[in-house]
Design an enzyme around this catalytic site. Sequence first.
Site, PDB file in Angstrom:
ATOM      1  N   LYS A 191       0.737  -1.175   0.160  1.00  0.00           N
ATOM      2  CA  LYS A 191      -0.080   0.148  -0.042  1.00  0.00           C
ATOM      3  C   LYS A 191       0.744   1.459  -0.068  1.00  0.00           C
ATOM      4  O   LYS A 191       0.278   2.425   0.107  1.00  0.00           O
ATOM      5  CB  LYS A 191      -0.791   0.012   1.358  1.00  0.00           C
ATOM      6  CG  LYS A 191      -1.930  -0.938   1.363  1.00  0.00           C
ATOM      7  CD  LYS A 191      -2.890  -0.955   2.554  1.00  0.00           C
ATOM      8  CE  LYS A 191      -2.916  -0.099   3.496  1.00  0.00           C
ATOM      9  NZ  LYS A 191      -3.907  -0.180   4.644  1.00  0.00           N
TER      10      LYS A 191
ATOM     11  N   LYS B 203       2.691   2.056   2.594  1.00  0.00           N
ATOM     12  CA  LYS B 203       2.445   2.740   3.845  1.00  0.00           C
ATOM     13  C   LYS B 203       3.772   2.309   4.962  1.00  0.00           C
ATOM     14  O   LYS B 203       3.788   1.072   4.607  1.00  0.00           O
ATOM     15  CB  LYS B 203       1.256   2.490   4.452  1.00  0.00           C
ATOM     16  CG  LYS B 203       0.101   3.382   4.046  1.00  0.00           C
ATOM     17  CD  LYS B 203      -1.031   3.267   5.057  1.00  0.00           C
ATOM     18  CE  LYS B 203      -2.073   4.685   4.906  1.00  0.00           C
ATOM     19  NZ  LYS B 203      -3.114   4.578   6.006  1.00  0.00           N
TER      20      LYS B 203
HETATM   21  N1  C2G Z   1     -10.559   7.088   9.191  1.00  0.00           N
HETATM   22  C1  C2G Z   1     -11.500   8.046   9.586  1.00  0.00           C
HETATM   23  N2  C2G Z   1     -11.274   9.280   9.967  1.00  0.00           N
HETATM   24  C2  C2G Z   1      -9.727   9.591  10.066  1.00  0.00           C
HETATM   25  C3  C2G Z   1      -8.818   8.821   9.769  1.00  0.00           C
HETATM   26  C4  C2G Z   1      -9.181   7.335   9.448  1.00  0.00           C
HETATM   27  O1  C2G Z   1     -12.774   7.576   9.479  1.00  0.00           O
HETATM   28  N3  C2G Z   1      -9.515  10.752  10.547  1.00  0.00           N
HETATM   29  C5  C2G Z   1     -10.891   5.712   8.684  1.00  0.00           C
HETATM   30  C6  C2G Z   1     -10.361   5.471   7.345  1.00  0.00           C
HETATM   31  O2  C2G Z   1     -11.271   6.085   6.349  1.00  0.00           O
HETATM   32  C7  C2G Z   1     -10.278   3.771   7.306  1.00  0.00           C
HETATM   33  C8  C2G Z   1     -10.385   3.706   8.787  1.00  0.00           C
HETATM   34  O3  C2G Z   1     -10.352   4.734   9.527  1.00  0.00           O
HETATM   35  O4  C2G Z   1     -11.771   3.501   7.102  1.00  0.00           O
HETATM   36  C9  C2G Z   1      -8.734   3.370   8.907  1.00  0.00           C
HETATM   37  O5  C2G Z   1      -7.923   4.463   8.407  1.00  0.00           O
HETATM   38  P1  C2G Z   1      -6.446   3.748   7.955  1.00  0.00           P
HETATM   39  O6  C2G Z   1      -5.576   3.050   8.919  1.00  0.00           O
HETATM   40  O7  C2G Z   1      -5.831   5.108   7.391  1.00  0.00           O
HETATM   41  O8  C2G Z   1      -6.861   2.779   6.737  1.00  0.00           O
HETATM   42  P2  C2G Z   1      -6.289   2.782   5.369  1.00  0.00           P
HETATM   43  O9  C2G Z   1      -4.841   3.050   5.071  1.00  0.00           O
HETATM   44  O10 C2G Z   1      -7.199   3.720   4.590  1.00  0.00           O
HETATM   45  O11 C2G Z   1      -6.405   1.187   4.984  1.00  0.00           O
HETATM   46  O12 C2G Z   1      -7.776  -2.086   2.284  1.00  0.00           O
HETATM   47  C10 C2G Z   1      -8.290  -0.916   2.621  1.00  0.00           C
HETATM   48  C11 C2G Z   1      -6.932  -0.435   3.314  1.00  0.00           C
HETATM   49  O13 C2G Z   1      -6.553  -1.250   4.095  1.00  0.00           O
HETATM   50  C12 C2G Z   1      -7.556   0.803   4.360  1.00  0.00           C
END
Ligand code: C2G
Length: 143
Positions: A44, A46
Amino acid sequence: MKRVLTYGTFDLLHYGHINLLKRAKALGDYLVVAVSTDDFNEIKGKKAYHNFETRKMMLEAVRYVDLVIPEENWEQKIDDVKKYDIDIVVMGSDWAGSDKFDYLKDYCEVVYLPRTEGVSTTQIKEELNLQEPQNGINQIPNT
Ligand code: C2G
């Protein structure tokens, strides 16, 4: 028994994540969280501060979470929906309409919830990096 599934890295767990998990759980009775493995994070693009085991352990401590499973690739979602008998996949709105999730509508409900504004793991990392070392009382000030 309505079963909900969500995916994410959940690094440096913060109130935006908790707010998402709380609302996701409120849509059903049982919440499965698929947390990205360190290898999948690399795919990803990350680099998480906490490793998979730590991020998994922290999520397991959240009252809204019933089960934490590994997210190892983009392709596992249909199998996850079937294996865990999922009714609803929930993601934050930054994923709304994504081809990584919308196709799941053929297998279950897909719900995108508004992201929590003002917080993100990236922002936390940036602000901490910029913070000058504090010359607190327990530090010998530079003379
Ligand atoms: N999120 C949120 N508000 C934020 C930060 C994050 O609602 N201020 C939500 C994101 O939209 C996501 C979840 O929290 O639904 C997890 O965020 P991340 O850890 O950044 O996930 P991400 O890297 O987007 O991974 O297959 C999908 C991926 O694994 C999603």
